[in-house]
Design a protein around this motif. Structure first.
Motif, short mmCIF file in Angstrom:
data_model
loop_
_atom_site.label_atom_id
_atom_site.label_comp_id
_atom_site.label_asym_id
_atom_site.label_seq_id
_atom_site.Cartn_x
_atom_site.Cartn_y
_atom_site.Cartn_z
N ILE A 106 -23.03 -9.38 31.73
CA ILE A 106 -23.42 -9.10 30.34
C ILE A 106 -23.49 -7.59 30.11
CG2 ILE A 106 -25.36 -9.23 28.71
CD1 ILE A 106 -25.91 -12.05 29.90
N GLN A 107 -24.07 -6.87 31.07
CA GLN A 107 -24.16 -5.42 30.93
C GLN A 107 -22.78 -4.78 30.92
OE1 GLN A 107 -26.79 -4.64 34.21
NE2 GLN A 107 -28.62 -4.65 32.91
N ALA A 108 -21.88 -5.26 31.76
CA ALA A 108 -20.52 -4.73 31.78
C ALA A 108 -19.82 -4.98 30.45
CB ALA A 108 -19.73 -5.35 32.93
N ALA A 109 -20.01 -6.16 29.89
CA ALA A 109 -19.40 -6.48 28.60
C ALA A 109 -19.95 -5.59 27.51
CB ALA A 109 -19.62 -7.94 28.26
N LYS A 110 -21.26 -5.34 27.55
CA LYS A 110 -21.87 -4.47 26.54
C LYS A 110 -21.33 -3.05 26.64
CE LYS A 110 -26.27 -6.75 25.70
NZ LYS A 110 -27.74 -6.64 25.82
N ASN A 111 -21.06 -2.60 27.85
CA ASN A 111 -20.54 -1.24 28.04
C ASN A 111 -19.14 -1.08 27.46
OD1 ASN A 111 -22.85 -0.40 29.33
ND2 ASN A 111 -22.07 -0.80 31.38
N HIS A 112 -18.40 -2.15 27.37
CA HIS A 112 -17.02 -2.07 26.88
C HIS A 112 -16.89 -2.55 25.44
CE1 HIS A 112 -15.67 -0.94 30.80
NE2 HIS A 112 -16.20 -2.01 31.34
N GLN A 113 -17.99 -2.99 24.86
CA GLN A 113 -17.94 -3.53 23.51
C GLN A 113 -17.88 -2.39 22.49
OE1 GLN A 113 -21.35 -5.90 22.59
NE2 GLN A 113 -20.39 -6.87 20.85
N GLN A 114 -17.04 -2.57 21.51
CA GLN A 114 -16.91 -1.62 20.42
C GLN A 114 -17.53 -2.22 19.17
OE1 GLN A 114 -15.62 1.44 20.87
NE2 GLN A 114 -15.35 0.95 23.02
N PRO A 115 -17.95 -1.39 18.23
CA PRO A 115 -18.58 -1.92 17.01
C PRO A 115 -17.71 -2.93 16.27
CG PRO A 115 -18.86 0.45 17.13
CD PRO A 115 -17.94 0.06 18.25
N TRP A 116 -16.41 -2.74 16.34
CA TRP A 116 -15.51 -3.64 15.61
C TRP A 116 -15.21 -4.93 16.39
CZ3 TRP A 116 -14.31 1.33 17.09
CH2 TRP A 116 -13.55 1.46 18.25
N ASP A 117 -15.76 -5.08 17.60
CA ASP A 117 -15.54 -6.29 18.38
C ASP A 117 -16.39 -7.47 17.90
OD1 ASP A 117 -13.73 -5.03 20.00
OD2 ASP A 117 -15.17 -4.60 21.59
N VAL A 118 -17.43 -7.20 17.15
CA VAL A 118 -18.35 -8.26 16.72
C VAL A 118 -18.24 -8.43 15.21
CG1 VAL A 118 -20.75 -9.00 16.65
CG2 VAL A 118 -19.92 -7.68 18.60
N LEU A 119 -17.94 -9.62 14.79
CA LEU A 119 -17.83 -9.91 13.36
C LEU A 119 -18.93 -10.88 12.96
CD1 LEU A 119 -13.99 -10.59 13.15
CD2 LEU A 119 -15.17 -8.46 12.66
N THR A 120 -19.38 -10.77 11.73
CA THR A 120 -20.29 -11.77 11.19
C THR A 120 -19.46 -13.03 10.89
OG1 THR A 120 -19.95 -11.12 8.90
CG2 THR A 120 -21.72 -9.99 10.12
N HIS A 121 -20.13 -14.11 10.61
CA HIS A 121 -19.43 -15.36 10.29
C HIS A 121 -18.53 -15.16 9.07
CE1 HIS A 121 -18.96 -19.39 8.48
NE2 HIS A 121 -18.80 -19.74 9.76
N GLU A 122 -19.07 -14.51 8.07
CA GLU A 122 -18.29 -14.29 6.84
C GLU A 122 -17.06 -13.41 7.10
OE1 GLU A 122 -21.64 -13.74 7.02
OE2 GLU A 122 -22.25 -15.58 6.00
N GLU A 123 -17.24 -12.37 7.90
CA GLU A 123 -16.12 -11.50 8.22
C GLU A 123 -15.04 -12.26 9.01
OE1 GLU A 123 -18.35 -7.18 8.61
OE2 GLU A 123 -18.35 -8.55 10.32
N ALA A 124 -15.47 -13.10 9.94
CA ALA A 124 -14.52 -13.87 10.72
C ALA A 124 -13.75 -14.85 9.85
CB ALA A 124 -15.24 -14.63 11.84
N VAL A 125 -14.44 -15.51 8.92
CA VAL A 125 -13.78 -16.44 8.00
C VAL A 125 -12.78 -15.69 7.13
CG1 VAL A 125 -14.15 -17.97 6.01
CG2 VAL A 125 -15.67 -18.12 8.01
N ARG A 126 -13.15 -14.54 6.61
CA ARG A 126 -12.22 -13.75 5.80
C ARG A 126 -11.03 -13.29 6.61
NH1 ARG A 126 -15.29 -9.14 4.17
NH2 ARG A 126 -17.23 -10.16 4.59
N PHE A 127 -11.27 -12.90 7.87
CA PHE A 127 -10.21 -12.43 8.72
C PHE A 127 -9.22 -13.56 9.03
CE2 PHE A 127 -8.52 -11.63 13.03
CZ PHE A 127 -7.88 -10.42 12.79
N LEU A 128 -9.74 -14.76 9.26
CA LEU A 128 -8.89 -15.91 9.58
C LEU A 128 -8.21 -16.48 8.35
CD1 LEU A 128 -11.15 -17.71 12.18
CD2 LEU A 128 -9.08 -16.40 12.63
N GLY A 129 -8.78 -16.24 7.17
CA GLY A 129 -8.26 -16.84 5.94
C GLY A 129 -7.18 -16.08 5.33
#
Length: 67
Positions: free
Chosen positions: A44-67
């Motif tokens: 988990i710590q390794a994943a957090k170290n490599h995570q970028q702000p744009w890697d996490v989407l809200t549900h609404e953002e994900a739906v818009r991105f997929l739509g």
């Protein structure tokens, strides 16, 4: 291996020799659980170290991105 590690290893072996089979099984189960928890925490710590702000989407953002 350092002298300190050898001493610690000897102490652990002496401790393990004192346990009966039932106690040893319980200790092993506890240690295995702690080991797995530690590996998961490291992952988990390794994943957090490599995570970028744009890697996490809200549900609404994900739906818009997929739509």
């Amino acid at each position: 291996m350092s002298k300190e590690q050898k001493l610690f290893r000897t102490k652990v072996h002496r401790l393990v020799d004192r346990f009966n089979d039932e106690e040893l099984t319980g200790v092993w189960e506890t240690m295995w659980g702690l080991y797995c928890d530690r590996m998961m925490l490291k992952a988990i710590q390794a994943a957090k170290n490599h995570q970028q702000p744009w890697d996490v989407l809200t549900h609404e953002e994900a739906v818009r991105f997929l739509g």
